[in-house]
Design a protein around this motif. Structure first.
Motif, short mmCIF file in Angstrom:
data_model
loop_
_atom_site.label_atom_id
_atom_site.label_comp_id
_atom_site.label_asym_id
_atom_site.label_seq_id
_atom_site.Cartn_x
_atom_site.Cartn_y
_atom_site.Cartn_z
N ASP A 155 1.22 -1.23 0.03
CA ASP A 155 0.41 -0.44 0.45
C ASP A 155 1.04 1.52 -0.31
OD1 ASP A 155 -1.40 1.94 0.82
OD2 ASP A 155 -2.74 0.71 1.89
N GLU A 156 0.96 2.25 -0.89
CA GLU A 156 1.74 3.13 -0.79
C GLU A 156 1.67 3.73 0.23
OE1 GLU A 156 2.16 7.25 -4.09
OE2 GLU A 156 1.04 5.69 -4.60
N ALA A 157 0.23 3.68 1.02
CA ALA A 157 0.06 4.52 2.25
C ALA A 157 1.52 4.17 3.30
CB ALA A 157 -0.78 4.39 3.23
N LEU A 158 1.96 2.63 2.92
CA LEU A 158 3.21 2.65 3.89
C LEU A 158 4.46 3.47 3.29
CD1 LEU A 158 3.30 -1.93 4.09
CD2 LEU A 158 2.61 0.20 6.09
N ILE A 159 4.49 3.89 2.00
CA ILE A 159 5.32 4.26 1.59
C ILE A 159 5.23 6.29 2.34
CG2 ILE A 159 6.79 5.37 -0.49
CD1 ILE A 159 6.44 2.73 -1.84
N ASP A 160 4.60 6.48 2.41
CA ASP A 160 3.77 7.93 2.92
C ASP A 160 4.31 8.43 4.47
OD1 ASP A 160 2.89 8.21 0.13
OD2 ASP A 160 1.19 8.40 0.86
N GLU A 161 3.98 6.84 5.19
CA GLU A 161 4.11 7.21 6.53
C GLU A 161 5.74 7.00 6.73
OE1 GLU A 161 2.70 3.21 8.50
OE2 GLU A 161 0.58 4.08 8.45
N ALA A 162 6.85 6.13 6.07
CA ALA A 162 7.54 6.03 5.86
C ALA A 162 8.74 7.74 6.04
CB ALA A 162 8.88 5.38 5.11
N VAL A 163 8.07 8.00 4.84
CA VAL A 163 8.75 9.25 4.54
C VAL A 163 8.22 10.55 5.36
CG1 VAL A 163 7.88 11.85 2.24
CG2 VAL A 163 8.50 8.92 1.96
N LEU A 164 7.01 10.38 5.72
CA LEU A 164 6.56 11.57 7.06
C LEU A 164 7.28 11.22 8.11
CD1 LEU A 164 2.42 11.26 6.35
CD2 LEU A 164 4.57 13.62 6.48
N ARG A 165 8.30 10.45 8.18
CA ARG A 165 8.82 10.34 9.73
C ARG A 165 9.82 10.93 9.54
NH1 ARG A 165 6.02 4.47 10.45
NH2 ARG A 165 7.18 3.77 9.21
N ILE A 166 10.90 10.22 7.91
CA ILE A 166 12.25 11.25 7.42
C ILE A 166 11.97 12.62 8.04
CG2 ILE A 166 13.39 10.96 5.44
CD1 ILE A 166 13.13 8.68 5.13
N LEU A 167 10.47 13.47 6.85
CA LEU A 167 10.53 14.46 6.86
C LEU A 167 10.09 15.36 8.07
CD1 LEU A 167 7.56 15.06 3.83
CD2 LEU A 167 10.61 15.47 3.53
N VAL A 168 9.66 14.47 9.50
CA VAL A 168 8.90 14.97 9.94
C VAL A 168 10.60 14.97 11.39
CG1 VAL A 168 8.55 14.53 13.21
CG2 VAL A 168 7.05 14.20 11.09
N LEU A 169 11.93 13.99 11.22
CA LEU A 169 12.76 14.79 11.98
C LEU A 169 13.32 15.48 11.24
CD1 LEU A 169 15.19 13.55 13.22
CD2 LEU A 169 15.83 12.04 11.62
#
Length: 721
Positions: free
Chosen positions: A318-332
């Motif tokens: 699910d592309e949502a899994l990739i979105d989650e990972a990207v968001l965690r990196i952007l949050v950092l």
């Protein structure tokens, strides 16, 4: 924060741009020329396209403010959405100012000084352009054959957890956005990497979940509770599944149970290594298992870049899994303030002022002083000013005292033992230096020169040990004695009939036969860092009283390994008194006990423990106990004593260790001075994992031990009701 970042960046990103954020490339990729018409070197080898490189999320191993700023500037110029890079590196025990190796820091039993060392490492890293350090390593270690024991703080879960918290606080501070002199920390290696079978690097780990939770997880949990921003996966298996593809470990335990919402990064190429483990058929399956397990950053493989697009297209991810990972990196990146200030902290002028500054080096020296452990002293130390000393051995005039993971440090500028002893001794001529042998080679000429120097001296100091590459990552050894050339040197020096002092430079506990039994004094220096020579000279000449205490047991023989203090008693324990009974848990050729136990260390003074008592012989959840002991400096020199509190649960639902460290205090005492040391014992300290993995205490008898090491204690009992 996540909604803002999603709306500003993620929803405008192509799938390929999202996946590129999950890729970490090493420094050589940024040494490529800017001409995109030609792909050469590392990019060609890994199959990285320039479009991917322009959208990549993080870089490993670039340091230096000017270099970082140039790379960030070039990256932002080619980034469609203007998302800055994260710069990461292994700053394990110092940037350019190198501190003692973490195993040595553990021997200081001084979390405040450890935190200060991490703060300085962060300061030097941040001004040089780094944002994240791959530290602390908090793996619990019981096998000295494993080279990476040098990177841990030892064999005890409680002590490791104390240092894990201290390191995270030192690296990160309170606010990464406002305090640009700090860096984000990455705790590693999750999980249980220190239990690699046979002490062999990258090897299999197999243990029960109860053992995992009770002994191996507490230090990681302490780092998470301290707010660590990143977790690195380990190379090993956990419950038969490679950690990097272990959903129950990464999503179930780390994220769901512990509530960790930061970034998870693979270790170097660990996603692709799922294939070699035998848990994935190809890189596509490895990528699926890693993203499904919650690994956000793929360090140095193209598993995500090459295969996540097709996995999404096929409906397997699910592309949502990739979105989650990207968001965690952007949050950092947002926490670090990179969107507002992509050059965060990097300052070439300030870099020249503070990196490897005198102020920082003084802290390194202090930590080296507190980390050194006096293992033996038959009255020959401290040395006297004016005494004629022969300093002999491969480390007498060596700069190889920094240890593994000191890639920015300089052996050329490291303070050597010989030059420092000559300064402290009163006159350079008081200390004559001769190598005698190299790390693993001895010649007749070299030995003859050493004998000549020693013959003219009153006392012989031997500077012995392992070369730095003999420990650290990839530095597993089956034979943990000193090389035979050095053991021969010890024997030949002893023949001269003079007092012999051994100073040891090494990255692991050693089998000290051939040294400990021959030398009159033994000082464990570990790899003491940039100012190691100065620290050791001050200890040898009594300007500093040694106070280090072992955070990892020294084996009597490699055949005992793993050997650790908090073991189980067994159904047929070996009695203290001699017995001819063969049918007990013992070796028939060596003792069960280590040569030197956890918590052990000598001083130039002596300490007496008197009046140990408990406030009651009954305890309940709402009525804690006090343990009290009076410690007196009975010698003639001021010193620091580390008072250690251990507890044994005499009857548990599952068997309990013979001792468990629960608390400690360091007291500084003048000659003749006494101090009451008081510990509060609460019911929560008596809880443990039961067979059903619930955590609670059991009513019954407990023994409390207080003393100078895990072996040298006084005891009293109480009952939990």
């Amino acid at each position: 924060m996540t909604e803002h970042l999603y709306n500003k960046y993620v929803k405008h990103m192509t799938l390929e741009e999202k996946i590129a954020q999950l890729l970490q490339l090493a420094a050589p990729f940024y040494d490529e020329p800017g001409d995109e018409s030609e792909i050469t070197g590392p990019m060609e080898e890994l199959g990285i396209e320039y479009d991917t490189k322009r959208a990549v999320g993080s870089v490993l191993g670039i340091a230096g403010a000017e270099k970082m700023m140039a790379v960030q500037k070039e990256h932002l110029a080619g980034s469609r959405l203007g998302i800055p890079l994260l710069f990461m590196a292994d700053i394990v025990h110092g940037f350019k100012t190198i501190f003692p190796i973490p195993l040595a820091v553990g021997c200081s039993w001084d979390p405040e000084l450890a935190e200060q060392s991490a703060e300085i490492a962060a300061r030097e890293s941040a001004v040089s352009g780094l944002h994240v350090t791959f530290a602390p390593m908090v793996d619990l270690v019981r096998d000295a054959r494993w080279g990476r024991v040098m990177e841990s703080t030892g064999e005890d879960p409680y002590l490791n957890a104390v240092f894990a918290k201290a390191f995270v606080q030192g690296f990160q501070g309170d606010n990464l956005k406002e305090d640009v002199s700090r860096v984000a920390a990455c705790v590693k290696h999750f999980a249980a990497y220190g239990l690699a079978e046979g002490g062999r690097e990258y090897n299999t780990v197999d243990l029960s979940e109860r053992q995992l939770r009770e002994y191996y997880l507490p230090a990681y949990k302490a780092a998470v509770d301290a707010g660590v921003e990143m977790v690195m996966t380990s190379f090993n298996t956990v419950n038969g599944i490679p950690a990097t593809g272990n959903r129950s470990l990464m999503r179930g335990l780390l994220r769901d149970e512990w509530g960790f919402d930061g970034v998870v990064i693979s270790d170097w190429a660990a996603i692709k290594e799922i294939i070699a483990h035998g848990a994935a058929e190809d890189e596509k399956e490895a990528a699926f298992k890693a993203i499904y397990s919650g690994v956000d950053i793929d360090m140095m493989t193209t598993s995500y870049v090459n295969h996540l697009p097709e996995l999404v297209a096929e409906g397997l991810v699910d592309e949502a899994l990739i979105d989650e990972a990207v968001l965690r990196i952007l949050v950092l990146k947002e926490k670090l303030g990179l969107f507002e200030n992509p050059m965060r902290g990097a300052d070439p002028e300030l870099e020249r002022q503070i990196v490897y500054s005198l102020e920082h080096r003084k802290v390194s020296q202090r930590l080296a002083e507190k980390s050194s452990v006096l293992l033996k002293n038959d009255g020959v130390l401290p040395l006297q000013a004016g005494q004629r000393v022969a300093l002999i051995g491969p480390f007498a005039a060596s700069g190889d005292i920094l240890g593994w993971w000191s890639w920015q440090g300089s052996q050329e500028t490291a303070v050597q033992l010989g030059e420092s002893m000559q300064k402290v001794s009163g006159a350079p001529g008081n200390v004559v230096i001769s190598e005698g042998c190299s790390i693993d080679t001895i010649t007749e000429a070299g030995l003859a020169e050493a004998v000549k120097a020693a013959a003219a001296a009153e006392i012989i100091v031997l500077a012995l040990g392992e070369a730095s590459e003999m420990s650290g990552e990839g530095g597993s050894r089956s034979d943990i004695r000193l090389p035979e050339a050095q053991l021969e040197l010890v024997r030949e020096m002893k023949k001269l009939g003079k007092p012999v002092v051994a100073v040891l430079f090494n990255g692991r506990p050693l089998d000290l036969h051939g040294v400990y039994d021959i030398a009159d004094a033994v000082l464990e220096a570990w790899f003491p860092g940039s100012e190691g020579g100065a620290a050791l000279a001050d200890i040898l000449y009594g300007k500093v009283n040694p106070s280090g205490r072992l955070s990892m047991s020294f084996p009597y023989s490699v055949g005992q390994i793993p050997v650790y203090y908090n073991a189980y008693n067994t159904g047929r324990p070996k009695p203290v008194e001699h017995t001819d009974n063969r049918y007990i848990s013992q070796y028939i050729d060596i003792p069960n006990e280590p040569l030197l136990p956890f918590g052990f260390g000598l001083s130039y003074t002596t300490f007496a423990y008197e009046g140990f008592s408990l406030s009651s012989d009954r305890m309940s959840a709402d009525r804690p106990l006090e343990a009290r002991v009076t410690v007196t400096n009975t010698g003639s020199m001021a010193g620091t004593e580390t008072v250690q509190l251990y507890i044994r649960d005499m009857s548990g639902e599952t068997v309990r260790p013979v001792k468990e460290l629960k608390d400690f205090r360091q007291v500084q005492l003048l000659p003749g001075e006494s101090r009451d040391v008081v510990f509060q014992i609460e019911e929560s300290q008596l809880r443990y994992y039961h067979s059903d993995l619930t955590v609670s205490s059991d009513p019954g008898m407990f023994t409390v031990y207080v003393g100078a090491s895990s072996r040298d204690t006084q005891s009293a009992t109480f009952r939990l009701v």
